[in-house]
Motif scaffolding. Structure first.
Motif, short mmCIF file in Angstrom:
data_model
loop_
_atom_site.label_atom_id
_atom_site.label_comp_id
_atom_site.label_asym_id
_atom_site.label_seq_id
_atom_site.Cartn_x
_atom_site.Cartn_y
_atom_site.Cartn_z
N UNK B 89 1.04 -1.32 0.00
CA UNK B 89 0.04 0.00 -0.06
C UNK B 89 1.04 1.22 0.10
N UNK B 90 2.42 1.05 -0.17
CA UNK B 90 3.12 2.27 -0.10
C UNK B 90 2.90 2.85 -1.64
N UNK B 91 3.52 4.25 -1.79
CA UNK B 91 3.42 4.60 -2.85
C UNK B 91 4.25 4.23 -4.07
N UNK B 92 5.26 3.53 -3.76
CA UNK B 92 6.11 2.95 -4.79
C UNK B 92 5.30 1.70 -5.65
N UNK B 93 5.25 1.61 -6.58
CA UNK B 93 4.81 0.61 -7.36
C UNK B 93 5.33 -0.64 -7.31
N UNK B 94 4.49 -1.82 -7.41
CA UNK B 94 5.36 -3.25 -7.10
C UNK B 94 6.58 -3.42 -8.12
N UNK B 95 6.41 -3.23 -9.40
CA UNK B 95 7.40 -3.23 -10.39
C UNK B 95 8.41 -2.48 -10.28
N UNK B 96 8.40 -1.42 -9.73
CA UNK B 96 9.64 -0.57 -9.27
C UNK B 96 10.36 -1.04 -8.10
N UNK B 97 9.43 -1.43 -6.94
CA UNK B 97 10.18 -2.05 -5.68
C UNK B 97 10.76 -3.21 -6.25
N UNK B 98 10.15 -4.04 -7.00
CA UNK B 98 10.67 -5.42 -7.33
C UNK B 98 12.03 -5.10 -7.90
N UNK B 161 11.43 4.58 6.97
CA UNK B 161 12.42 4.22 5.93
C UNK B 161 12.72 2.75 6.04
N UNK B 162 12.45 2.10 4.61
CA UNK B 162 12.68 0.73 4.69
C UNK B 162 14.29 0.58 3.89
N UNK B 163 15.04 -0.04 4.37
CA UNK B 163 16.31 -0.31 4.20
C UNK B 163 16.54 -1.78 3.57
N UNK B 164 17.45 -1.89 3.05
CA UNK B 164 17.87 -3.36 2.35
C UNK B 164 18.16 -4.46 3.69
N UNK B 165 18.36 -3.80 4.73
CA UNK B 165 18.87 -4.95 5.96
C UNK B 165 17.16 -5.28 6.59
N UNK B 166 16.16 -4.73 6.09
CA UNK B 166 14.90 -5.24 6.43
C UNK B 166 14.46 -6.68 5.88
N UNK B 167 15.12 -6.87 4.89
CA UNK B 167 14.93 -8.20 3.95
C UNK B 167 15.61 -9.17 4.74
N UNK B 168 14.77 -10.24 5.48
CA UNK B 168 15.09 -11.25 6.25
C UNK B 168 15.17 -12.56 5.39
N UNK B 169 16.46 -13.18 5.54
CA UNK B 169 16.62 -14.71 5.02
C UNK B 169 15.67 -15.66 5.61
N UNK B 170 15.17 -16.53 4.88
CA UNK B 170 14.25 -17.51 5.37
C UNK B 170 14.76 -18.95 4.72
N UNK B 171 15.79 -19.59 5.59
CA UNK B 171 16.37 -20.73 5.08
C UNK B 171 15.42 -21.91 5.02
N UNK B 192 18.32 2.27 0.94
CA UNK B 192 17.11 2.85 0.96
C UNK B 192 16.13 2.25 -0.33
N UNK B 193 15.25 1.43 0.41
CA UNK B 193 14.25 0.63 -0.89
C UNK B 193 12.89 1.47 -1.06
N UNK B 194 12.57 1.89 0.15
CA UNK B 194 11.12 2.60 0.19
C UNK B 194 10.92 3.44 1.28
N UNK B 195 9.77 4.56 1.12
CA UNK B 195 9.43 5.29 2.28
C UNK B 195 8.16 5.17 2.38
N UNK B 196 7.72 4.96 3.59
CA UNK B 196 6.29 4.68 4.22
C UNK B 196 5.68 5.80 5.10
N UNK B 197 4.29 5.82 5.14
CA UNK B 197 3.71 6.74 6.05
C UNK B 197 2.71 5.81 6.81
N UNK B 198 2.35 6.46 8.11
CA UNK B 198 1.31 5.63 9.00
C UNK B 198 0.39 4.87 8.26
#
Lengths: 127, 334
Positions: B89-98, B161-171, B192-198
């Motif tokens: 639901x962020x302002x950044x589109x799926x394909x751009x974030x991907x 702010x969402x950063x690359x460190x928020x990506x969590x590895x799932x073995x 920085x991957x994306x910016x969010x608001x409440x």
């Protein structure tokens, strides 16, 4: 010996010598092709078409084949940028066939890579 | 023939390789591994886990260029290839974030994974042997304890702010053991991957696979892999006095200097950028000759962090060898 015979005998040799290698890897019959209209009867000059290769191998191979004193001419071209094929032309002075010159070039290139790897390893160890 | 490429004010000279049999009566240029082993040299001037600077000396441009090209486009590495969105639901589109997630360099040893077999149906294609799964589940909320009057989103909101460190590895499967010592992480945690608001949230899953830089730049294990030729500067006539001071200023710091006799000399040509500034001044005409050593390559390899730069170079050498070996074993058809 005609070109087709030269090539055929090479094939047979490879099948017997290197069947161990070909057991693991499937025989890739489309990788390299001899262009019959560009070859001479005695096999001393020939053109090859190699698929899925570019300037990386093309230029390195051209250089190392040109280093062979039996080779009169070697050149490569990529006929069209949208097709991933490489054309390689070899002409020898007559003591060697083009296929032999190509295989010597490939072997020399492998030796070269070994030397570079050894030298680099040695220098890293010296650090 | 000299092995110096001449650099004049408007042209370069002596650029082609001439070390071929039949070029000269005096010298035998035919290929000889032992001769190559004796003459070829490697000098490492800088090496750390992100960057390497080394010289390959007495090697032809076609070979040096093959190594450079392979490091950029044929050494495999792991990157995000499939991104499955559950909610965005962020302002950044799926394909751009991907796309942004795809470009994040990951710290995975490529030898830990096998190649994905594209001929299999999609349901069977991905296994714990060839795919690394990561997930991103974040939700932005207002921070009730924010200082009054603050305008900084980092203080006002949680997870703004969402950063690359928020990506969590799932073995998956046996990755629990095989990746236990080296869990998959982004090499740089602060991308920085994306910016969010409440009220906004992102929930997605990423499949990371092996690939090569030739298919997509995200699979390239290097930021840059480049070489330049060793600069060579010849002072043909002594330059002294004020001219010497001016001469030194024509080069980057450390290239030229003035000795105790007041004469200009070349201290370290390696530092030169070959800007040709010295050729613009009439007082130096005929007194200096610029050039580059044709068979002295100064490589600079900068890794994205997944592998060390020397490992990338070793792999490039092995890939070139394998190319030759594979072609040698292929039957020549008509």
């Amino acid at each position: 010996m005609s070109v087709s015979e030269v090539v055929a005998s090479e094939d047979v040799e490879m099948l017997s010598d290197e069947h161990a290698v070909q057991e693991e890897e499937e025989l890739d019959r489309d990788k390299i092709r001899l262009l019959p209209e560009a070859a001479s009867e005695d096999g001393t000059c020939a053109s090859f078409q190699i698929s899925d290769e570019d300037h990386t191998l093309g230029n390195a191979l051209r250089y190392i084949i040109m280093k062979n004193p039996e080779v009169e001419f070697c050149g490569y071209s990529i006929p069209h940028p949208s097709e991933t094929v490489l054309n390689l032309r070899i002409q020898t002075y007559g003591k060697m066939t083009a296929v032999e010159a190509l295989h010597k070039g490939l072997k020399d290139l492998m030796d070269l890579c070994d030397v570079v790897e050894d030298k680099f390893t040695q220098r890293i160890r010296e650090l | 023939m000299s092995n110096i490429v001449g650099i004049e004010y408007n042209r370069v000279t002596n650029t082609t390789s001439t070390d071929f049999p039949g070029y000269s009566h005096n010298e035998d240029f035919s290929w000889d591994v032992n001769k190559f082993r004796d003459t070829m040299d490697v000098q490492i001037s800088h090496l750390d886990d992100r960057e390497a600077n080394f010289d390959l000396i007495h090697i032809d441009a076609s070979i040096a260029n093959a190594f450079r090209r392979i490091m950029i486009s044929e050494v495999p590495s792991v990157a995000a290839e499939y991104v499955y969105f559950f909610n965005n639901t962020s302002v950044i589109q799926d394909e751009v974030l991907a796309h942004r997630i795809g470009l994040v360099p990951l710290k995975v040893d490529p030898d830990m994974l096998t190649w994905v077999d594209k001929s299999l149906p999609e349901a069977e294609r991905f296994t714990d042997e060839n795919t690394v799964v990561m997930s991103l589940n974040v939700k932005c909320t207002a921070n009730p304890d924010a200082p009054k009057g603050s305008t900084d989103p980092k203080e006002l909101y949680n997870n703004a702010h969402i950063y690359s460190r928020d990506l969590k590895f799932e073995p998956q499967g046996k990755q629990l053991d095989s990746f236990a010592k080296h869990p998959v992480l982004p090499t740089d945690p602060d991308i920085l991957l994306a910016k969010l608001r409440p009220g906004q949230e992102i929930s997605l899953r990423v499949h990371c696979i092996l690939g090569v830089g030739g298919d997509h730049a995200k699979f390239s294990p290097v930021c840059t892999a480049s070489y330049r030729l060793m600069p060579h500067i010849d002072i043909l006539e002594t330059i002294q006095g004020e001219d010497a001071t001016k001469f030194v200023k024509c080069f980057p710091p450390g290239v030229a200097a003035i000795d105790e006799k007041g004469e200009a000399y070349i201290k370290d040509a390696r530092k030169d950028t070959v800007s040709r500034e010295v050729l613009r001044h009439p007082e130096f005409e005929g007194k200096v000759k610029l050039g580059r050593v044709k068979d002295h390559f100064i490589f600079n390899v900068e890794s994205t962090g997944a592998m060390t730069p020397e490992e990338i170079f070793f792999k490039s050498v092995r890939i070139l060898k394998n190319k030759a070996e594979y072609l040698k074993n292929c039957p020549i058809t008509q």
